[in-house]
Design a protein around this motif. Structure first.
Motif, PDB file in Angstrom:
ATOM      1  N   SER A 276      10.692  16.528   7.347  1.00 56.63           N
ATOM      2  CA  SER A 276      10.059  15.133   7.717  1.00 56.63           C
ATOM      3  C   SER A 276      10.962  13.995   7.019  1.00 56.63           C
ATOM      4  CB  SER A 276       8.675  15.070   6.896  1.00 56.63           C
ATOM      5  OG  SER A 276       7.943  16.175   7.775  1.00 56.63           O
ATOM      6  N   ASP A 277      10.703  13.007   7.692  1.00 54.05           N
ATOM      7  CA  ASP A 277      11.286  11.652   7.032  1.00 54.05           C
ATOM      8  C   ASP A 277       9.987  10.766   6.381  1.00 54.05           C
ATOM      9  OD1 ASP A 277      13.637  12.494   8.226  1.00 54.05           O
ATOM     10  OD2 ASP A 277      12.987  11.590  10.052  1.00 54.05           O
ATOM     11  N   PRO A 278       9.716  10.900   5.091  1.00 54.79           N
ATOM     12  CA  PRO A 278       8.683  10.314   4.624  1.00 54.79           C
ATOM     13  C   PRO A 278       8.701   8.795   4.301  1.00 54.79           C
ATOM     14  CG  PRO A 278       9.378  11.811   3.132  1.00 54.79           C
ATOM     15  CD  PRO A 278      10.399  11.887   4.224  1.00 54.79           C
ATOM     16  N   TYR A 279       7.510   8.220   4.441  1.00 52.66           N
ATOM     17  CA  TYR A 279       7.419   6.735   3.848  1.00 52.66           C
ATOM     18  C   TYR A 279       5.752   6.675   3.433  1.00 52.66           C
ATOM     19  CZ  TYR A 279       5.347   5.034   8.143  1.00 52.66           C
ATOM     20  OH  TYR A 279       4.656   5.004   9.215  1.00 52.66           O
ATOM     21  N   ALA A 280       5.812   5.779   2.613  1.00 46.05           N
ATOM     22  CA  ALA A 280       4.195   5.917   1.941  1.00 46.05           C
ATOM     23  C   ALA A 280       3.553   4.348   2.508  1.00 46.05           C
ATOM     24  CB  ALA A 280       3.946   5.997   0.596  1.00 46.05           C
ATOM     25  N   VAL A 281       2.522   4.523   2.519  1.00 41.67           N
ATOM     26  CA  VAL A 281       1.574   2.918   2.686  1.00 41.67           C
ATOM     27  C   VAL A 281       0.866   2.862   1.770  1.00 41.67           C
ATOM     28  CG1 VAL A 281       0.115   1.612   4.162  1.00 41.67           C
ATOM     29  CG2 VAL A 281       2.121   2.837   5.130  1.00 41.67           C
ATOM     30  N   VAL A 282       0.670   1.832   0.992  1.00 40.15           N
ATOM     31  CA  VAL A 282      -0.098   1.864  -0.511  1.00 40.15           C
ATOM     32  C   VAL A 282      -1.077   0.460  -0.521  1.00 40.15           C
ATOM     33  CG1 VAL A 282      -0.196   1.808  -3.164  1.00 40.15           C
ATOM     34  CG2 VAL A 282       1.827   2.886  -1.692  1.00 40.15           C
ATOM     35  N   TYR A 283      -2.320   0.491  -0.503  1.00 45.36           N
ATOM     36  CA  TYR A 283      -3.048  -0.358  -0.361  1.00 45.36           C
ATOM     37  C   TYR A 283      -4.464  -0.274  -1.264  1.00 45.36           C
ATOM     38  CZ  TYR A 283      -5.617   2.177   3.212  1.00 45.36           C
ATOM     39  OH  TYR A 283      -6.092   3.080   4.035  1.00 45.36           O
ATOM     40  N   ILE A 284      -5.040  -1.518  -1.455  1.00 45.28           N
ATOM     41  CA  ILE A 284      -6.350  -1.386  -1.988  1.00 45.28           C
ATOM     42  C   ILE A 284      -7.388  -1.846  -0.770  1.00 45.28           C
ATOM     43  CG2 ILE A 284      -8.031  -2.487  -3.450  1.00 45.28           C
ATOM     44  CD1 ILE A 284      -5.955  -2.776  -5.483  1.00 45.28           C
ATOM     45  N   ARG A 285      -6.968  -2.983  -0.117  1.00 45.81           N
ATOM     46  CA  ARG A 285      -7.825  -3.177   1.004  1.00 45.81           C
ATOM     47  C   ARG A 285      -7.128  -3.274   2.033  1.00 45.81           C
ATOM     48  NH1 ARG A 285     -10.416  -9.002   0.434  1.00 45.81           N
ATOM     49  NH2 ARG A 285     -11.251  -8.482   2.426  1.00 45.81           N
ATOM     50  N   PRO A 286      -7.426  -2.624   3.077  1.00 48.55           N
ATOM     51  CA  PRO A 286      -6.414  -2.165   4.298  1.00 48.55           C
ATOM     52  C   PRO A 286      -6.347  -3.548   5.248  1.00 48.55           C
ATOM     53  CG  PRO A 286      -8.847  -1.459   4.857  1.00 48.55           C
ATOM     54  CD  PRO A 286      -8.871  -1.980   3.387  1.00 48.55           C
ATOM     55  N   LEU A 287      -5.961  -4.520   4.543  1.00 47.32           N
ATOM     56  CA  LEU A 287      -5.612  -5.817   5.527  1.00 47.32           C
ATOM     57  C   LEU A 287      -3.948  -5.757   5.425  1.00 47.32           C
ATOM     58  CD1 LEU A 287      -7.879  -8.197   3.647  1.00 47.32           C
ATOM     59  CD2 LEU A 287      -7.973  -7.229   5.974  1.00 47.32           C
ATOM     60  N   ARG A 288      -3.488  -6.125   6.814  1.00 47.32           N
ATOM     61  CA  ARG A 288      -2.033  -6.047   6.877  1.00 47.32           C
ATOM     62  C   ARG A 288      -1.102  -6.671   6.010  1.00 47.32           C
ATOM     63  NH1 ARG A 288      -1.907  -7.569  13.256  1.00 47.32           N
ATOM     64  NH2 ARG A 288      -4.157  -8.531  12.773  1.00 47.32           N
ATOM     65  N   ASP A 289      -1.695  -7.760   5.692  1.00 47.71           N
ATOM     66  CA  ASP A 289      -0.761  -8.816   4.742  1.00 47.71           C
ATOM     67  C   ASP A 289      -0.920  -8.110   3.091  1.00 47.71           C
ATOM     68  OD1 ASP A 289      -3.615  -9.373   4.313  1.00 47.71           O
ATOM     69  OD2 ASP A 289      -3.084 -11.560   3.969  1.00 47.71           O
ATOM     70  N   ARG A 290      -1.768  -7.138   2.897  1.00 49.08           N
ATOM     71  CA  ARG A 290      -2.002  -6.507   1.669  1.00 49.08           C
ATOM     72  C   ARG A 290      -1.515  -5.411   1.485  1.00 49.08           C
ATOM     73  NH1 ARG A 290      -7.044  -8.596  -1.657  1.00 49.08           N
ATOM     74  NH2 ARG A 290      -7.251 -11.136  -0.803  1.00 49.08           N
ATOM     75  N   MET A 291      -1.310  -4.477   2.635  1.00 52.27           N
ATOM     76  CA  MET A 291      -0.575  -3.338   2.495  1.00 52.27           C
ATOM     77  C   MET A 291       0.709  -3.112   2.429  1.00 52.27           C
ATOM     78  SD  MET A 291      -3.040  -1.977   5.854  1.00 52.27           S
ATOM     79  CE  MET A 291      -2.635  -0.135   5.652  1.00 52.27           C
ATOM     80  N   LYS A 292       1.127  -2.361   1.471  1.00 55.04           N
ATOM     81  CA  LYS A 292       2.659  -2.150   1.224  1.00 55.04           C
ATOM     82  C   LYS A 292       3.363  -0.972   1.809  1.00 55.04           C
ATOM     83  CE  LYS A 292       1.949  -5.835  -1.622  1.00 55.04           C
ATOM     84  NZ  LYS A 292       2.364  -7.274  -1.100  1.00 55.04           N
ATOM     85  N   LYS A 293       4.631  -1.164   2.295  1.00 56.55           N
ATOM     86  CA  LYS A 293       5.207  -0.069   2.727  1.00 56.55           C
ATOM     87  C   LYS A 293       6.460   0.305   2.063  1.00 56.55           C
ATOM     88  CE  LYS A 293       7.189   1.670   7.028  1.00 56.55           C
ATOM     89  NZ  LYS A 293       7.598   1.364   8.514  1.00 56.55           N
ATOM     90  N   SER A 294       6.631   1.529   1.814  1.00 59.38           N
ATOM     91  CA  SER A 294       8.042   1.941   1.100  1.00 59.38           C
ATOM     92  C   SER A 294       9.152   2.137   2.089  1.00 59.38           C
ATOM     93  CB  SER A 294       7.777   3.304   0.201  1.00 59.38           C
ATOM     94  OG  SER A 294       7.510   4.269   1.087  1.00 59.38           O
ATOM     95  N   LYS A 295      10.191   2.182   1.592  1.00 66.20           N
ATOM     96  CA  LYS A 295      11.307   2.716   2.165  1.00 66.20           C
ATOM     97  C   LYS A 295      11.151   4.139   3.032  1.00 66.20           C
ATOM     98  CE  LYS A 295      14.159   3.837  -1.768  1.00 66.20           C
ATOM     99  NZ  LYS A 295      13.346   3.214  -2.785  1.00 66.20           N
ATOM    100  N   THR A 296      12.024   4.441   3.904  1.00 66.91           N
ATOM    101  CA  THR A 296      11.861   5.792   4.376  1.00 66.91           C
ATOM    102  C   THR A 296      12.900   6.680   3.911  1.00 66.91           C
ATOM    103  OG1 THR A 296      10.877   5.078   6.426  1.00 66.91           O
ATOM    104  CG2 THR A 296      11.867   7.066   6.633  1.00 66.91           C
ATOM    105  N   ILE A 297      12.479   7.820   3.377  1.00 65.66           N
ATOM    106  CA  ILE A 297      13.596   8.798   2.924  1.00 65.66           C
ATOM    107  C   ILE A 297      13.781   9.897   3.875  1.00 65.66           C
ATOM    108  CG2 ILE A 297      14.132  10.467   0.935  1.00 65.66           C
ATOM    109  CD1 ILE A 297      13.642   7.461   0.271  1.00 65.66           C
TER     110      ILE A 297
END
Length: 557
Positions: A276-297
């Protein structure tokens, strides 16, 4: 959301009488106070809780029956009053989340239909004597008539019907503050406390929405974002009942959450060929401008991200941090590997917490026993008002993360002269010397035919790419090294130490396991000794002693 207001108005008078009666009785008699406490304990039970205690034949369902029957009676009036209110209040939010492919996104028709929602559970929560919170579990499989009038950038008008709506959730009503005059409270706030299910379909009237690539997903995402941003807790709508200032009831930020996404391990492989080529999405509120996406490994089931994110916290008692790990699929939709969450109420303000969270398939349905891997986080919650603990020695316009402020106050003194002279924005560079003593290892796996190994340890400072290694200890599964290595660290906040155990072989070397350490703890504590479990190994522990000698510097950004 507007129909909730109609429901609230319909039950306010009855609740006011109950609240006033209970308060009056409590004031008169300690005995009645004890009785009220007992009643409140029963009132806090949900439908599921009470059904565990009482068999169905004894379950007192008359309360829900009463509420539902009255809601059915007033529903035509709620529908008429709420439909226009919802239309006018939701349209600006839809416009805010309007997909870029559309020129406009508005309602051309909106009615809630003839089918009223049904209450399926009720609970009462006391709020320290200053308020009463009522939570209503509600289910709605309605027949509304909702048509979106959208226009594309090419000027094409498309009437899109929202159909097959199915909703299950918990609405929260807060009666606060409690007062002595009728109806017993000054204002009522309402919010969608929990959205258990929100299903709907979109259909172009007289056409097929799938003929425009990506349009269905874009509109669906806009609707879900609008619901999340307009009424989902901690967002709340405040309705004044008596004259007064209720600004303290409005939604407001209460702190900042610093998150370091360190790594993941033992992820499920979603690819047939390769990993797999994993990346993570991290958030408190699932709003597009508040969700953070990591780089893909790429091609890694044990990825190391070492990325830092910052989030606004609005209600630490109920909000939680969510992490979702995906497998990137190029031009295709990413596939979910697993997800995890942690309640912010579990964090001690101002103190860094290091956690490993187990990944599951679904956060709502806890029936997943499959091992999907784990994710490693460092968390720091900093409530507003703790600024004295994180003194800023620089100019007022200087911006730094809460974690940087913690580290700064441990090793950097205030410079008032520089504060008065310069107004430039600066950043703190945590620089120093990391001293690592590799003490010993225990219970290492055997790699030789004779049941032994020839282990040695490789230490790598990831960002600086500095390496050191111990001597080889022959024929041992419990080797002792007691060797110390010093690393010059240029940016301690964003670097990490990777410690790998290898087996020496005449024709090469065999990997045995590793442990990955951020430098946060050693910088905060100065030094510590710890026994670390080896990741990727059948067995084994590594005993390390870490010491930090700070040499902080400053630089203009």
């Amino acid at each position: 959301m507007g129909f909730v207001f109609g429901v609230v108005v319909g039950i306010i008078v009855g609740l006011a009488i109950i609240v006033g009666f209970v308060r009056g009785e409590n004031a008169r008699s300690a005995q009645r106070s004890k009785l009220a406490t007992t009643v409140a304990a029963f009132a806090r039970m949900t439908v599921e809780d009470s059904r565990k205690i009482l068999p169905p034949q004894f379950y007192p369902s008359w309360v829900l029956t009463w509420l539902n029957s009255h809601l059915d009676k007033i529903w035509p009036y709620v529908n008429e009053a709420a439909s226009e209110l919802i239309k006018t209040s939701v349209e600006p939010i839809l416009e805010q989340y309007r997909p870029m492919v559309l020129a406009s996104l508005k309602f051309s028709k909106f009615t809630l239909g003839t089918v009223a929602p049904q209450f399926t559970g009720v609970s009462i929560i006391e709020d320290g004597g200053d308020g009463v919170t009522m939570e209503l579990e509600m289910q709605w499989d309605g027949n509304p008539s909702i048509i979106l009038g959208i226009k594309t950038l090419l000027g094409v008008a498309l009437p899109v019907q929202v159909k097959n709506i199915g909703f299950t959730g918990v609405f929260r009503l807060i009666f606060k503050p409690l007062v002595d005059e009728f109806p017993g409270f000054g204002a009522v706030s309402y919010s969608l406390r929990q959205k258990k299910k929100l299903d709907f379909t979109l259909k172009v009237i007289g056409g097929d929405i799938s003929t425009i690539p990506g349009l269905y997903d874009a509109i669906e995402g806009a609707i879900r974002d609008a619901v999340e941003d307009s009424i989902t807790w901690p967002v709340r709508k405040v309705v004044p009942i008596l004259p007064g200032d209720y600004g303290d009831l409005e939604l407001k930020p209460v702190g900042i959450l610093e998150v370091k996404l360190v790594q993941a391990k033992e992820l499920t492989n979603k690819d047939i060929i390769g990993k797999s080529d994993p990346y993570a999405v991290v958030y408190i509120r699932p709003l597009r401008d508040r969700m953070k996406k990591s780089k893909t490994i790429n091609n890694d089931l044990n990825p190391i991200w070492n990325e830092h994110f910052e989030y606004i916290v609005e209600d630490v008692s109920t909000q939680h941090l969510t992490v979702k790990v995906y497998d990137a699929e190029g031009l295709q939709s990413s596939e979910l590997i697993g997800c995890a969450s942690i309640q912010l109420s579990e964090l001690q303000p101002g103190k860094v917490r290091d956690v490993w969270l187990k990944l599951v398939k679904d956060l709502e349905i806890q029936r997943d026993n499959k091992n999907r891997g784990q994710v490693h986080l460092e968390l720091l919650y900093c409530p507003f008002g703790m600024e004295n603990s994180f003194t800023n020695p620089f100019a007022p316009n200087y911006s730094m993360t809460s974690l940087e402020r913690v580290l700064k106050t441990n090793g950097i003194e205030s410079n008032e002269k520089e504060n008065a002279v310069t107004q430039k924005r600066k950043e703190v560079i945590i620089r120093g010397v990391l001293s690592v003593t590799v003490i010993s290892a225990e219970d290492l796996p055997a790699t030789d035919f004779m049941g032994k190994s020839d282990p040695f340890v490789v230490l790598t400072l990831k960002k600086a790419e500095t390496k050191n290694k111990t001597r080889v200890v022959n024929d041992s599964l419990n080797p002792v090294w007691n060797q110390t290595f010093d690393f010059v660290v240029e940016d301690g906040l964003h670097d990490m130490l990777i410690v790998e155990v290898w087996d020496h072989d005449t024709f090469g070397k065999d990997y045995m396991g590793r442990c990955i350490l951020t430098l946060t703890r050693v910088i905060l504590e100065g030094e510590y000794k710890e026994r670390f479990e080896l990741d990727g190994a059948k067995s084994g522990y590594l005993n390390l002693h870490l010491k930090w000698m700070p040499q902080p510097i400053y630089r203009d950004s």
